[in-house]
Scaffold this motif. Sequence first.
Motif: not given
Length: 376
Positions: A38-47
């Motif tokens: 159900r996620t529209r906007e996700v923040k993912v670290d650059p690792d």
Amino acid sequence: MESRNLADFPRPVHHRIPNFKGSYLACQNIRDLEVFARTREVKVDPDKPLEGIRLLALQSKKTLLVPTPRLRTGLFNKITPPPGATKDVLRKCATSQGVRNYSTPVGLDSRVLVDLVVVGSVAVSEKGWRIGKGEGYADLEYAMMVSMGAVGPETPVVTIVHDCQVIDIPEALLEDHDLTVDYILTPTRVIATGCERPKPTGILWSKISREVMGKIPVLQSLRHREKQAGKDVTLRDEPRRLLGASSQQPAHLSAVRGPRDPPLPEPCPAQGEDGPTGTVCVGNLPRDARVSELKRALRELGAAPQRLTWQGPRGRALLHYQAPASAQQAVSRLQGLRLGAATVTVALARRQRASDLPGGRVQEPQPDCRPAVADL
């Protein structure tokens, strides 16, 4: 992870969020989480071990936000693949190179509402307690997102680790600013932690030094906003005023300082308002550091300057390069450099404005590595 050959490129995995064999398999497990569906906007670290999550987000046509490395140029970059991107192009977009080539900055005034946060970890417990690589960027990023209104208490946090990274962590190691996680994904398990420990509710300015402030422009902007809103934004190494002290009173009289407090270290400030500079300030040098050690490290990292000014007693050195671009490249290459037991700090040196010079005369600005003046 190194001794058991579980680590994967880039190696060795010391002093970084470790990549591991099976990280892509662990990332695939996020598809089993309803919160991802159900996620529209996700923040993912650059690792590196989170590359599979970034790819899945792009393939699912979710808005992908990736923090800028060490927050040097802002908080987020939005990854925007080219129209009609093939799977191979999406794979490239999910890499560190793709983050550089296919991203656009997201400003503080952008209306960002993050549905899911994905972070890397060095270790994590089944209770949801997390340890990063010790620099605090993931915790700070989350606190900054809270201050922006981009996340709230109910925003789930996921981490991707190898099974061997799931260990018992004593609660005594946790502090108020530490970020906890709600889900742990490994190559073999999906762990719902049920963590009830509160996440950070904003930026704890008393935990932030003037040196960190100097290196992160977006943090300076957030601090200004919160100061305007009447919040206490006193930094960790910033003198405090006595209650009732006059605003006209000199700082050296109104500051609360212990009689035996050691002098504050002189940090390397960030680039100033007068444009880019060809000088890099290397700080936090150990007292017993030798200029020969620094020169050797600079040669090995391909960051040898045209000229070096040694200021060992002040715990720093100035590296002079022919062009600002060379200086910026050196800043990138020297991140994480250790001399002895200390990790040095690296930043572009501030340049003096003509108005700061005697008589206000105009001349070529000189590097100014004085501590930034604190807002009292």
